[in-house]
Write a protein that holds these residues in place. Structure first.
Motif, PDB file in Angstrom:
ATOM      1  N   GLY A   1      -1.463  -5.067  -4.728  1.00  0.00           N
ATOM      2  CA  GLY A   1      -2.135  -5.862  -5.745  1.00  0.00           C
ATOM      3  C   GLY A   1      -2.756  -5.056  -6.858  1.00  0.00           C
ATOM      4  N   ALA A   2      -2.781  -3.722  -6.724  1.00  0.00           N
ATOM      5  CA  ALA A   2      -3.364  -2.873  -7.764  1.00  0.00           C
ATOM      6  C   ALA A   2      -2.433  -2.803  -8.967  1.00  0.00           C
ATOM      7  CB  ALA A   2      -3.603  -1.471  -7.217  1.00  0.00           C
ATOM      8  N   PRO A   3      -2.999  -2.684 -10.178  1.00  0.00           N
ATOM      9  CA  PRO A   3      -2.144  -2.511 -11.361  1.00  0.00           C
ATOM     10  C   PRO A   3      -1.409  -1.185 -11.306  1.00  0.00           C
ATOM     11  CG  PRO A   3      -4.466  -2.223 -11.928  1.00  0.00           C
ATOM     12  CD  PRO A   3      -4.430  -2.726 -10.532  1.00  0.00           C
ATOM     13  N   LEU A   4      -0.156  -1.181 -11.741  1.00  0.00           N
ATOM     14  CA  LEU A   4       0.650   0.039 -11.707  1.00  0.00           C
ATOM     15  C   LEU A   4       0.287   0.953 -12.880  1.00  0.00           C
ATOM     16  CD1 LEU A   4       4.304  -1.065 -10.859  1.00  0.00           C
ATOM     17  CD2 LEU A   4       2.739   0.243  -9.418  1.00  0.00           C
ATOM     18  N   PRO A   5       0.299   2.262 -12.652  1.00  0.00           N
ATOM     19  CA  PRO A   5       0.151   3.194 -13.778  1.00  0.00           C
ATOM     20  C   PRO A   5       1.341   3.059 -14.726  1.00  0.00           C
ATOM     21  CG  PRO A   5      -0.076   4.310 -11.654  1.00  0.00           C
ATOM     22  CD  PRO A   5       0.453   2.954 -11.365  1.00  0.00           C
ATOM     23  N   LEU A   6       1.109   3.319 -15.993  1.00  0.00           N
ATOM     24  CA  LEU A   6       2.211   3.333 -16.945  1.00  0.00           C
ATOM     25  C   LEU A   6       3.222   4.400 -16.535  1.00  0.00           C
ATOM     26  CD1 LEU A   6       0.177   3.034 -20.273  1.00  0.00           C
ATOM     27  CD2 LEU A   6       1.390   1.220 -19.042  1.00  0.00           C
ATOM     28  N   ALA A   7       4.483   4.108 -16.677  1.00  0.00           N
ATOM     29  CA  ALA A   7       5.612   4.986 -16.342  1.00  0.00           C
ATOM     30  C   ALA A   7       5.984   4.939 -14.862  1.00  0.00           C
ATOM     31  CB  ALA A   7       5.369   6.432 -16.760  1.00  0.00           C
ATOM     32  N   ALA A   8       5.182   4.302 -13.998  1.00  0.00           N
ATOM     33  CA  ALA A   8       5.545   4.188 -12.583  1.00  0.00           C
ATOM     34  C   ALA A   8       6.644   3.140 -12.421  1.00  0.00           C
ATOM     35  CB  ALA A   8       4.335   3.818 -11.749  1.00  0.00           C
ATOM     36  N   ASP A   9       7.640   3.443 -11.631  1.00  0.00           N
ATOM     37  CA  ASP A   9       8.712   2.480 -11.386  1.00  0.00           C
ATOM     38  C   ASP A   9       9.102   2.399  -9.913  1.00  0.00           C
ATOM     39  OD1 ASP A   9       9.916   4.942 -11.161  1.00  0.00           O
ATOM     40  OD2 ASP A   9      11.429   4.597 -12.708  1.00  0.00           O
ATOM     41  N   VAL A  10       8.250   2.936  -9.015  1.00  0.00           N
ATOM     42  CA  VAL A  10       8.500   2.842  -7.588  1.00  0.00           C
ATOM     43  C   VAL A  10       7.177   3.043  -6.866  1.00  0.00           C
ATOM     44  CG1 VAL A  10       8.986   5.299  -7.225  1.00  0.00           C
ATOM     45  CG2 VAL A  10      10.008   3.598  -5.694  1.00  0.00           C
TER      46      VAL A  10
ATOM     47  N   ASP B   1       0.856  -1.188   0.000  1.00  0.00           N
ATOM     48  CA  ASP B   1       0.000   0.000   0.000  1.00  0.00           C
ATOM     49  C   ASP B   1       0.890   1.236   0.000  1.00  0.00           C
ATOM     50  OD1 ASP B   1      -2.281  -1.592   0.226  1.00  0.00           O
ATOM     51  OD2 ASP B   1      -2.240  -1.556   2.405  1.00  0.00           O
ATOM     52  N   GLY B   2       0.581   2.192  -0.877  1.00  0.00           N
ATOM     53  CA  GLY B   2       1.417   3.384  -0.904  1.00  0.00           C
ATOM     54  C   GLY B   2       1.077   4.297  -2.058  1.00  0.00           C
ATOM     55  N   TYR B   3       2.110   4.906  -2.640  1.00  0.00           N
ATOM     56  CA  TYR B   3       1.940   5.868  -3.730  1.00  0.00           C
ATOM     57  C   TYR B   3       2.848   5.465  -4.877  1.00  0.00           C
ATOM     58  CZ  TYR B   3      -0.441   8.664  -0.210  1.00  0.00           C
ATOM     59  OH  TYR B   3      -1.323   9.107   0.764  1.00  0.00           O
ATOM     60  N   ALA B   4       2.238   5.194  -6.054  1.00  0.00           N
ATOM     61  CA  ALA B   4       3.002   4.839  -7.248  1.00  0.00           C
ATOM     62  C   ALA B   4       3.510   6.107  -7.911  1.00  0.00           C
ATOM     63  CB  ALA B   4       2.125   4.051  -8.212  1.00  0.00           C
ATOM     64  N   ALA B   5       4.807   6.157  -8.164  1.00  0.00           N
ATOM     65  CA  ALA B   5       5.418   7.387  -8.681  1.00  0.00           C
ATOM     66  C   ALA B   5       6.529   7.048  -9.658  1.00  0.00           C
ATOM     67  CB  ALA B   5       5.964   8.217  -7.524  1.00  0.00           C
ATOM     68  N   ARG B   6       7.050   8.104 -10.288  1.00  0.00           N
ATOM     69  CA  ARG B   6       8.268   7.970 -11.084  1.00  0.00           C
ATOM     70  C   ARG B   6       9.444   8.251 -10.152  1.00  0.00           C
ATOM     71  NH1 ARG B   6       8.773  11.289 -16.185  1.00  0.00           N
ATOM     72  NH2 ARG B   6       9.081  12.900 -14.619  1.00  0.00           N
ATOM     73  N   TRP B   7      10.430   7.345 -10.199  1.00  0.00           N
ATOM     74  CA  TRP B   7      11.538   7.487  -9.259  1.00  0.00           C
ATOM     75  C   TRP B   7      12.297   8.795  -9.486  1.00  0.00           C
ATOM     76  CZ3 TRP B   7      16.985   7.518  -9.290  1.00  0.00           C
ATOM     77  CH2 TRP B   7      17.569   7.343  -8.033  1.00  0.00           C
ATOM     78  N   GLU B   8      12.401   9.252 -10.745  1.00  0.00           N
ATOM     79  CA  GLU B   8      13.134  10.498 -10.986  1.00  0.00           C
ATOM     80  C   GLU B   8      12.435  11.696 -10.341  1.00  0.00           C
ATOM     81  OE1 GLU B   8      13.169  11.899 -15.051  1.00  0.00           O
ATOM     82  OE2 GLU B   8      11.611  10.446 -15.576  1.00  0.00           O
ATOM     83  N   ASP B   9      11.107  11.613 -10.119  1.00  0.00           N
ATOM     84  CA  ASP B   9      10.395  12.712  -9.473  1.00  0.00           C
ATOM     85  C   ASP B   9      10.702  12.812  -7.981  1.00  0.00           C
ATOM     86  OD1 ASP B   9       9.179  13.715 -11.719  1.00  0.00           O
ATOM     87  OD2 ASP B   9       7.317  12.571 -11.445  1.00  0.00           O
ATOM     88  N   ILE B  10      10.971  11.660  -7.351  1.00  0.00           N
ATOM     89  CA  ILE B  10      11.207  11.704  -5.897  1.00  0.00           C
ATOM     90  C   ILE B  10      12.692  11.685  -5.559  1.00  0.00           C
ATOM     91  CG2 ILE B  10       8.979  10.604  -5.406  1.00  0.00           C
ATOM     92  CD1 ILE B  10      10.469   7.998  -4.881  1.00  0.00           C
ATOM     93  N   SER B  11      13.527  11.434  -6.578  1.00  0.00           N
ATOM     94  CA  SER B  11      14.964  11.396  -6.312  1.00  0.00           C
ATOM     95  C   SER B  11      15.644  12.728  -6.579  1.00  0.00           C
ATOM     96  CB  SER B  11      15.622  10.316  -7.191  1.00  0.00           C
ATOM     97  OG  SER B  11      15.517  10.658  -8.567  1.00  0.00           O
ATOM     98  N   GLY B  12      14.869  13.714  -7.074  1.00  0.00           N
ATOM     99  CA  GLY B  12      15.442  15.035  -7.323  1.00  0.00           C
ATOM    100  C   GLY B  12      15.708  15.318  -8.776  1.00  0.00           C
ATOM    101  N   GLY B  13      15.518  14.300  -9.661  1.00  0.00           N
ATOM    102  CA  GLY B  13      15.814  14.516 -11.062  1.00  0.00           C
ATOM    103  C   GLY B  13      14.612  14.949 -11.878  1.00  0.00           C
ATOM    104  N   GLY B  14      13.427  14.967 -11.280  1.00  0.00           N
ATOM    105  CA  GLY B  14      12.229  15.295 -12.035  1.00  0.00           C
ATOM    106  C   GLY B  14      11.707  16.675 -11.693  1.00  0.00           C
ATOM    107  N   ARG B  15      10.443  16.899 -12.065  1.00  0.00           N
ATOM    108  CA  ARG B  15       9.845  18.213 -11.876  1.00  0.00           C
ATOM    109  C   ARG B  15       8.648  18.104 -10.932  1.00  0.00           C
ATOM    110  NH1 ARG B  15       7.985  20.068 -17.334  1.00  0.00           N
ATOM    111  NH2 ARG B  15       7.669  17.841 -17.698  1.00  0.00           N
TER     112      ARG B  15
END
Length: 437
Positions: free
Chosen positions: A125-134, A65-79
């Motif tokens: 168990g939920a399907p991941l959004p496209l582009a999510a990698d974390v 359970d959590g928040y599906a995100a792009r890793w570059e957004d939370i690692s400082g490389g995204g916007r």
């Protein structure tokens, strides 16, 4: 000639146990396979290899359970929406804040895509959004609904289960001969399997014979013996995985015994009798089943086997269907040893199980024991793992007291025909009994 020489000469006339077992088991064949619904297959043995028709997981999904995100957004490389100064969390000691653009549960099915600076709230168990990698676990955030603040940044791929990551389509899930366990049922179901081809559980009928037998619930008296055997052997057959049926007590009546066995062939894949295998005046089973008719030998052959305890064993077929029958001694301890040696492998072979014999280990003997010359002895024992590796074995009551020893045992020591004394500290073979303790 000395007494020991007499005993050795007599033992040399017995059939070696290995030869006897080989001759019996070669006559048996596994039962014809059945195609069973998955929920009915548990406890049976696979008749053919099973390959995964679909991948598991079937799609990219969240493992937590959590928040599906792009890793570059939370690692400082995204916007991302922005960084909030703090003493822990994201790059440079700053927490990360992302917009929460939707919720995804295990039943969600519409494909969605992440955009930079956004995330989805997801259930395990939920399907991941496209582009999510974390997937950031809930407890690493402020659990926001419109926007979420992330206190701790996981590694790329954390909380993500990719399609086929555990079991790609085409994976060999289990080979023929494998026992269908609850976990294997789950694996089959998860990869899209609803039916499997198995060997059916053998139907085993147990009959105790003897005029002296009385049913349980009372004590033995002169001229009477409580029938412990049919109850014990029924439990032993069920422990192997057979569908075990206790018929009960059959008197030493030739026509009654013939009729009973003939009736049982209609519902049995194997019949086990106990009692009457010797050559005494009351041993009716041997006299009836081994009787010659004209030039033909009887349907069951009784053999004096180099086995201790209990040497007289019978094997053959009965009825027009030629149902296999195993004849065990009347002494309860000897009957249980005979079951382990002969009936148990026969049941496993009928069920298609591999291997047919119990697993064994080599163990260091804790005390010196003697064994009858020329006989392969199966002695009840307690086997234990040593802290530094290996096993030790403590012999328990054997011989005429085998029954009390078996009640405590988790193993059976096997002492070969040439062993008359096994010294403390020597190494012996031990069959492991699958008792639940």
């Amino acid at each position: 000639m000395t007494a020991s020489a007499d005993a050795e000469a007599a033992a040399n006339e017995l059939t070696p146990l290995a030869d006897y077992l080989g001759s019996v088991l070669r006559r048996l064949r596994a039962l014809p396979p059945l195609d069973l619904d998955l929920t009915q297959a548990h406890g049976n043995v696979l008749a053919e290899d099973v390959v995964a028709p679909h991948s598991f997981p079937a799609f990219d999904q969240s493992a937590v359970d959590g928040y599906a995100a792009r890793w570059e957004d939370i690692s400082g490389g995204g916007r991302g929406v922005g960084y909030v100064p703090t003493q822990s969390g994201g790059p440079g000691g700053r927490n990360v804040r992302l917009n929460v653009v939707g919720d995804l549960g295990a039943a969600s099915w519409r494909p969605v895509r992440l955009t930079p600076g956004a995330c989805f709230s997801v259930a395990a168990g939920a399907p991941l959004p496209l582009a999510a990698d974390v997937v950031v676990p809930v407890e690493w955030t402020d659990q926001g609904m419109a926007a979420v603040e992330i206190f701790r940044v996981p590694k790329r791929g954390y909380g993500v289960r990719r399609a086929g990551e555990e079991l790609p389509a085409g994976t060999l899930l289990a080979r023929a001969g494998t026992y269908v366990s609850p976990a294997l049922v789950a694996v089959f179901a998860a990869t899209g399997i609803g039916h499997v081809v198995v060997r059916p559980s053998p139907r085993v009928v147990i009959v105790a014979t003897g005029d002296e037998l009385v049913d349980v619930g009372r004590g033995s008296q002169p001229g009477q013996t409580v029938d412990a055997n049919s109850h014990a052997l029924t439990a032993a057959a069920a422990e192997v995985g057979a569908l075990a049926y206790r018929v009960g007590i059959c008197d030493d009546d030739p026509e009654g015994l013939r009729g009973l066995l003939e009736d049982q062939t209609l519902r049995a894949d194997l019949i086990i009798t106990t009692g009457g295998t010797g050559t005494g005046p009351g041993d009716m089973v041997r006299r009836i089943l081994s009787r010659r008719e004209g030039s033909r030998a009887g349907p069951v052959t009784f053999t004096e086997v180099a086995l201790y305890p209990g040497t007289s064993l019978g094997f053959g077929t009965v009825g027009a269907e030629e149902v296999p029958v195993v004849c065990l001694p009347g002494d309860t301890g000897s009957a249980l040893i005979g079951f382990e040696v002969l009936a148990r492998p026969a049941i496993n072979l009928l069920a298609g199980a591999e291997p047919v014999f119990r697993p064994s280990v080599r163990a260091h003997l804790l005390e010196t024991i003697s064994s009858p010359v020329g006989l392969r002895e199966f002695r009840p024992a307690h086997v234990a793992e040593r802290r530094g590796g290996g096993y030790t074995v403590q012999p328990l009551n054997g011989g005429p007291y085998t029954l009390s020893g078996l009640a405590e045992a988790n193993g059976l020591m096997v002492l070969g025909e040439r062993v008359t004394t096994a010294a403390a500290g020597s190494t012996v073979d031990v069959l492991l009994l699958d008792r639940r303790r």
